[in-house]
Design an enzyme around this catalytic site. Structure first.
Site, PDB file in Angstrom:
ATOM      1  N   LYS A  91       0.808  -1.219   0.000  1.00 38.95           N
ATOM      2  CA  LYS A  91       0.000   0.000   0.000  1.00 38.95           C
ATOM      3  C   LYS A  91       0.844   1.272   0.000  1.00 38.95           C
ATOM      4  O   LYS A  91       0.452   2.295  -0.557  1.00 38.95           O
ATOM      5  CB  LYS A  91      -0.936   0.010   1.212  1.00 38.95           C
ATOM      6  CG  LYS A  91      -1.989  -1.084   1.184  1.00 38.95           C
ATOM      7  CD  LYS A  91      -2.989  -0.868   0.080  1.00 38.95           C
ATOM      8  CE  LYS A  91      -4.122  -1.882   0.115  1.00 38.95           C
ATOM      9  NZ  LYS A  91      -4.986  -1.763  -1.086  1.00 38.95           N
ATOM     10  N   GLU A 113      -9.788   5.816   3.023  1.00 40.57           N
ATOM     11  CA  GLU A 113     -10.580   4.738   3.584  1.00 40.57           C
ATOM     12  C   GLU A 113      -9.629   3.605   3.901  1.00 40.57           C
ATOM     13  O   GLU A 113      -8.546   3.539   3.332  1.00 40.57           O
ATOM     14  CB  GLU A 113     -11.621   4.261   2.565  1.00 40.57           C
ATOM     15  CG  GLU A 113     -11.109   3.253   1.518  1.00 40.57           C
ATOM     16  CD  GLU A 113     -10.042   3.815   0.578  1.00 40.57           C
ATOM     17  OE1 GLU A 113      -9.980   5.049   0.419  1.00 40.57           O
ATOM     18  OE2 GLU A 113      -9.260   3.017   0.018  1.00 40.57           O
ATOM     19  N   SER A 380       1.882  -9.663  -0.676  1.00 42.96           N
ATOM     20  CA  SER A 380       1.570  -8.234  -0.660  1.00 42.96           C
ATOM     21  C   SER A 380       1.720  -7.573   0.704  1.00 42.96           C
ATOM     22  O   SER A 380       1.893  -6.368   0.793  1.00 42.96           O
ATOM     23  CB  SER A 380       0.156  -8.017  -1.193  1.00 42.96           C
ATOM     24  OG  SER A 380      -0.767  -8.780  -0.435  1.00 42.96           O
TER      25      SER A 380
END
Lengths: 392, 264
Positions: A91, A113, A380
């Site tokens: 991210k 969010e 990830s």
């Protein structure tokens, strides 16, 4: 079902994507699109981003050979280690890019969010580093199951807004962030966390995440001397998947597989497998595969992993599936939990429950993938946040 | 005989006041209640009725209308049932023209033609699709127009001049002007500079304006009526109906209606 307006124009991926938002958000999105177009062509912006990725995020991340796992599966499995980035998930690649853009646009604050909290943490970190106040919307259901990340966001100076509406998960946090943005778009930058939402977000997030695939492609060529047979990545909104797929899309021999959350099993209805159980529709500004009832109301989702617990999939994935360039499968909660334990036991790595879905797919389908085939799994994120679920 | 929304407002203006456009959520808390409310609102002087289709993820709505939508959804309300309710209103003698106010996903589930047919069958005068921007609205607008139904487009404070012209051309006989940024809901006072902005939007769109978002009090409606062709009242009515039923909402509408008259 056709796209209600036809599609096939800038901002669309085939029939999917677009910008289906209330009028109040049209101008902020056009402003963002123009600012991003200018930034990506600006060598100084690119240079600053590259430097931040190298010195703050910790890129390039390694490509790790999973020797014991490979032996057990009869495959050659390499892990792209996004879990080793600063804040512990892919991210941050996107939030560093977007928050630098926010600063460049002169915005006064950022909002985001979050589902699993990884995007919230990554936004909070980037906002702190570039000196912008940060507010993160998070469903109360997710706040309970990803409590460590709530603490991390607060530690990094972000305000966490508890969202009580709807299913109190990522979907509702996204709605609330969009509402907030439509009220204060002049001064506020909305850092959207996945390759989702209205144009230009799906393209912009893909661009910021595509560093994963560019690195992985060079690394596998160096380490193994050739391209992999298959790449597997989990797909919630699908940003880590599109991030690793993009560099390989032209390599027709490389099979690209996205793995959705099968929850308690696609047949139970308790899942987030949009391709298996959904049909195209519009949610949060984009036309894509969506879990919905016969009347077009969005259905609740279920996944053990908060980051995959979302009823729509990124529109570019819908197009990759339509053209046959990528395939999509799913893994259940139980399979993902088992895969996480296996990786811990065999490789000394604690993966996020999200990433464990990709691993679970590879473990389950090892025979179909082919004996000794070269496979990259996009790891990830790391799973510290999931210890409560993994070791209750 | 079909009449455009603009003609309805023009007739009302000729009779000495700005139009009153109440917004209600269909099926909150039941179809019967909405029918009773529609009758009451017509008696109270409503010129156009906005009938809201509940949606699971209403990104343009604040807490009051979100909650109303949830109540309606729990009763099994769907776009098709809202259309059936609109038809029933007509059969029950309600003459106020109805604007079906919906999000895009239920529409796209039916398809453009299916939705247009549904609108025509149920006798609604217009449709407004909150998250379908002007650029994307051509196909739907044509399908509706073929059946004598208007597509009302939105304009907002962030809309540029060039887009206002485009929206004016693409919208039906009126434009809905969202007078404030953000979501639906009640706020105190009128936004600063609103009168000038309304004048600019009317000039550039070339259409009469329904002005909404944030109007709750008769005094606000009165101030707005000096500038707008019609005043939309949503959350305040939905709140009144939730607290005191159709009768309470009708009382508020009556007060709003007379405040519009006094001014003009």
């Amino acid at each position: 079902m056709k796209n209600p307006s036809g599609g096939g124009r800038p901002g669309f991926f085939g029939p999917y994507g677009g910008r289906f938002v209330p009028e109040t958000l049209i101008e902020p999105l056009r402003e963002l699109e123009a600012a991003y177009d200018a930034a990506r062509r600006d060598a100084r912006f690119r240079k600053e981003l590259a430097r931040e990725l190298a010195t703050y995020v910790g890129r390039p991340t390694p490509l790790t050979y999973a020797g014991r796992l490979s032996k057990e599966l009869g495959l050659r499995v390499w892990l792209k280690r996004e879990d080793l980035t600063h804040t512990g998930a892919h991210k941050i690649n996107n939030t560093v890019g977007q928050v630098l853009l926010a600063r460049r646009m002169g915005k006064k604050r950022v909002i985001a969010e979050t589902g699993a909290g990884q995007h919230g943490v990554a936004t909070a970190a980037a906002a702190a580093r570039y000196g912008l106040p940060c507010r993160v919307y998070m469903g109360t259901e997710d706040m309970a199951r990803q409590a460590p990340n709530v603490g991390r966001m607060k530690f990094l100076g972000a305000e966490v807004v508890a969202v009580e509406s709807g299913s109190r998960t990522l979907k509702d946090a996204t709605s609330e962030a969009l509402r907030a943005w439509s009220a204060e778009s002049r001064e506020t930058f909305y850092v959207l966390g996945s390759a989702l939402g209205p144009h230009p977000y799906p393209s912009m997030v893909r661009d910021f995440q595509s560093v994963i695939g560019h690195e992985a492609r060079a690394q596998i060529l160096k380490e193994a001397g050739r391209l992999p047979r298959e790449i597997a990545a989990c797909v919630g909104g699908g940003s880590n998947a599109i991030g690793i797929f993009t560099a390989f899309v032209k390599d027709k021999g490389v099979r690209l597989t996205g793995v959705e959350a099968g929850g308690k099993g696609v047949r139970t209805g308790l899942h987030a497998a949009r391709f298996a159980g959904g049909r195209p529709g519009v949610l949060h500004g984009t036309y894509t595969y969506l879990l919905q009832d016969a009347a077009g109301q969005v259905l609740p989702t279920h996944s053990v992993s908060a980051g995959l617990d979302y009823p729509a999939v990124g529109p570019e994935h819908a197009e990759l599936r339509r053209t046959g360039r990528a395939r999509y499968s799913s893994a259940t909660d139980a399979e993902a939990l088992k895969a996480a334990s296996a990786l811990g036991r065999l490789e000394g790595i604690l993966p996020a429950l999200e990433s464990s879905h990709a691993l679970a797919y590879v473990m389950r389908e090892r025979r179909k993938i082919g004996r000794n085939a070269l496979v990259i799994v996009n790891l990830s994120g790391r799973g510290d946040k999931d210890l409560g679920t993994l070791c209750p | 005989m079909p009449v455009t929304l603009a003609q309805v407002l023009k007739a009302r203006r000729a009779a000495g006041r700005a139009g009153l456009v109440p917004f209600v959520v269909a099926g909150d808390p039941s179809s019967a209640a909405t029918l009773a409310l529609a009758k009451g609102l017509e008696k109270a002087g409503a010129d156009i009725l906005e009938l809201g289709v509940p949606f699971s993820d209403p990104v343009a709505d604040g807490p009051v209308i979100q909650a109303a939508g949830q109540r309606a959804l729990r009763k099994g309300m769907t776009l098709k049932r809202v259309a059936a309710l609109a038809a029933k209103m007509k059969r029950a003698g309600v003459k106020t023209p109805v604007v079906l106010f919906t999000y895009l996903n239920p529409v796209s589930t039916l398809g453009v033609e299916g939705f247009a047919r549904l609108c025509a069958r149920s006798g609604v005068s217009a449709a407004l699709v909150v998250d379908l921007p002007a650029e994307e609205s051509r196909e739907l607008s044509k399908a509706l127009a073929r059946r004598g139904v208007e597509l009302v487009l939105l304009a907002s404070p962030t809309t540029t001049d060039a887009r206002l012209c485009m929206i004016g051309k693409a919208s039906g006989s009126v434009v809905y002007y969202v007078s404030r940024e953000g979501v639906t809901g009640v706020r105190a006072g009128l936004a600063p500079g609103l009168a000038a902005r309304i004048a600019r939007v009317r000039k550039l769109t070339g259409k009469p304006l329904l002005v909404g978002f944030g109007v709750a009090e008769p005094a606000q409606a009165q101030a707005l009526a000096a500038h707008a062709d019609a005043v939309v009242v949503g959350s305040a009515l939905v709140k009144a109906a939730a607290a005191g039923g159709p009768a309470a909402a009708t009382r508020l509408a009556r007060r709003l209606s007379s405040s519009l008259e006094r001014k003009c």
